[in-house]
Enzyme design. Structure first.
Site, PDB file in Angstrom:
ATOM      1  N   PRO A  51      31.734  17.903 -57.839  1.00 22.04           N
ATOM      2  CA  PRO A  51      32.212  18.703 -56.512  1.00 22.04           C
ATOM      3  C   PRO A  51      31.710  18.315 -55.630  1.00 22.04           C
ATOM      4  O   PRO A  51      31.974  19.755 -54.179  1.00 22.04           O
ATOM      5  CB  PRO A  51      31.120  20.259 -56.978  1.00 22.04           C
ATOM      6  CG  PRO A  51      30.419  19.761 -57.936  1.00 22.04           C
ATOM      7  CD  PRO A  51      30.627  17.982 -58.609  1.00 22.04           C
TER       8      PRO A  51
ATOM      9  N   GLU B  27      23.801  17.862 -64.706  1.00 18.44           N
ATOM     10  CA  GLU B  27      23.328  18.557 -62.869  1.00 18.44           C
ATOM     11  C   GLU B  27      23.783  17.081 -62.786  1.00 18.44           C
ATOM     12  O   GLU B  27      23.356  16.883 -61.523  1.00 18.44           O
ATOM     13  CB  GLU B  27      21.658  18.456 -63.606  1.00 18.44           C
ATOM     14  CG  GLU B  27      21.598  19.442 -63.717  1.00 18.44           C
ATOM     15  CD  GLU B  27      22.066  20.653 -63.411  1.00 18.44           C
ATOM     16  OE1 GLU B  27      21.998  21.070 -62.349  1.00 18.44           O
ATOM     17  OE2 GLU B  27      22.968  21.961 -64.441  1.00 18.44           O
TER      18      GLU B  27
ATOM     19  N   ARG C  92      52.229  10.654 -61.708  1.00 18.54           N
ATOM     20  CA  ARG C  92      54.197  11.373 -61.190  1.00 18.54           C
ATOM     21  C   ARG C  92      54.177  10.527 -59.775  1.00 18.54           C
ATOM     22  O   ARG C  92      55.162  10.643 -59.464  1.00 18.54           O
ATOM     23  CB  ARG C  92      53.740  12.084 -60.843  1.00 18.54           C
ATOM     24  CG  ARG C  92      52.769  13.034 -59.920  1.00 18.54           C
ATOM     25  CD  ARG C  92      53.017  14.560 -60.092  1.00 18.54           C
ATOM     26  NE  ARG C  92      54.558  15.598 -60.322  1.00 18.54           N
ATOM     27  CZ  ARG C  92      55.330  15.788 -59.221  1.00 18.54           C
ATOM     28  NH1 ARG C  92      54.912  15.635 -58.260  1.00 18.54           N
ATOM     29  NH2 ARG C  92      56.510  16.618 -58.968  1.00 18.54           N
TER      30      ARG C  92
ATOM     31  N   ASP D 158      58.927  17.100 -53.466  1.00 20.66           N
ATOM     32  CA  ASP D 158      57.763  17.126 -52.761  1.00 20.66           C
ATOM     33  C   ASP D 158      57.542  16.606 -51.360  1.00 20.66           C
ATOM     34  O   ASP D 158      56.429  17.744 -50.410  1.00 20.66           O
ATOM     35  CB  ASP D 158      56.573  17.025 -53.894  1.00 20.66           C
ATOM     36  CG  ASP D 158      56.825  17.169 -54.892  1.00 20.66           C
ATOM     37  OD1 ASP D 158      57.744  18.936 -55.001  1.00 20.66           O
ATOM     38  OD2 ASP D 158      56.186  17.587 -55.983  1.00 20.66           O
TER      39      ASP D 158
HETATM   40  N1  ADE Z   1      33.032  18.000 -62.339  1.00 13.67           N
HETATM   41  C1  ADE Z   1      32.342  19.590 -61.734  1.00 13.67           C
HETATM   42  N2  ADE Z   1      33.329  20.316 -61.279  1.00 13.67           N
HETATM   43  C2  ADE Z   1      33.402  19.620 -60.217  1.00 13.67           C
HETATM   44  C3  ADE Z   1      35.040  19.894 -59.061  1.00 13.67           C
HETATM   45  N3  ADE Z   1      34.775  20.551 -58.258  1.00 13.67           N
HETATM   46  N4  ADE Z   1      35.766  18.535 -58.508  1.00 13.67           N
HETATM   47  C4  ADE Z   1      34.915  17.549 -59.760  1.00 13.67           C
HETATM   48  N5  ADE Z   1      34.178  17.510 -60.499  1.00 13.67           N
HETATM   49  C5  ADE Z   1      33.764  18.341 -60.814  1.00 13.67           C
END
Ligand code: ADE
Length: 258
Positions: A85, A112, A150, A165
């Site tokens: 994330p 984590e 794709r 697209d």
């Molecule tokens: N791992 C956990 N959440 C994630 C996300 N939003 N994007 C990529 N990998 C992740």
């Protein structure tokens, strides 16, 4: 793709457009269980975080061993991508960039996350698929694989799907209709059965622009410099204040300010 849950990918890689592409040899998609490189009989690859706190951290040595072994399998070590994330937010532009690579090695975290030394030593490109927390990187890796696959030649049956697209890049889709012509009193826009190809194209473009300025003005700010003149003119008409921001000297935003 390196993961603690290789089974998650099974149906995904054998179904639909991607499944056909794998079957026809247009894409190869291998999953590797990180536990193979655990270095202990239990296949344990995680441990408690130094400093305490909740959750477990994936240890660096198994990841380093796994990535090095996978990279040595072929001449081209490929681009190393870590799903997390905290990464750069994945978008169509990045999908196109990744599609130019011969090989991607995708690292899926869990718990984590990885010991930070994986990042220090291997320096993967960190990618996020959006500002929310998933249980792990697998679903994110699937999103990346599908978006990239794709774009590869021959993967999508009708190449117009991909080129349309990209013409409509930075715009949301126009509304689509199919038979029957009436559903519970709801008809279809007359123009779509008029047979006027140019007027249909124009209607669709107007709808795309209208929906985009209403729902995702941020997308317009980011993509202004890429829009063709016809799209810019429509934005000036539908959302003059937004267009004015885009036309400020220096421009409102580039992909870096997203
Ligand atoms: N791992 C956990 N959440 C994630 C996300 N939003 N994007 C990529 N990998 C992740």
């Amino acid at each position: 793709m390196l993961t603690l849950f290789p089974d998650l990918i099974g149906v995904f890689r054998s179904t639909g457009v991607l499944g056909r592409a794998v079957e026809r040899g247009l894409v190869e998609l291998e999953t590797h269980d990180l536990r193979r490189w655990a270095g202990n009989r239990w296949g344990q690859v995680d441990d408690e975080p130094y400093g305490g706190g909740a959750g477990m951290v994936i240890q660096a040595p198994p990841v380093l061993r796994a990535v090095r072994e996978l990279r040595d399998l072929s001449e081209d070590p490929g681009r190393l991508v870590m799903l997390t994330p905290r990464g750069r937010v994945f978008d169509q532009e990045l999908a196109r960039e990744l599609a130019t690579e011969d090989r991607l090695v995708l690292l899926c975290g869990r718990y984590e996350g990885f010991d930070e030394r994986v990042n220090e030593i291997l320096q993967p490109q960190e990618l996020s698929i959006g500002d929310y927390i998933l249980g792990g990187g697998e679903v994110a890796a699937m999103a990346v694989m599908e978006a990239v696959a794709r774009l590869l030649p021959g993967v999508v049956g009708d190449p117009r799907s991909v080129s349309e697209d990209s013409f409509a890049e930075g715009l949301l889709d126009y509304p689509a209709y199919t038979r029957p012509a009436e559903v519970e009193g709801h008809g279809i826009p007359e123009i779509l059965v008029s047979g006027h190809h140019e007027r249909i194209r124009r209607w669709r473009l107007e709808e795309s622009v209208r929906i985009t300025v209403e729902r995702r003005p941020g997308l317009v700010l980011c993509n202004w410099n890429r829009y063709p003149a016809e799209v810019r003119a429509l934005i000036r008409r539908f959302a003059p204040a937004l267009a004015a921001r885009c036309e400020e000297p220096g421009g409102p935003a580039t992909s870096e300010t997203r």
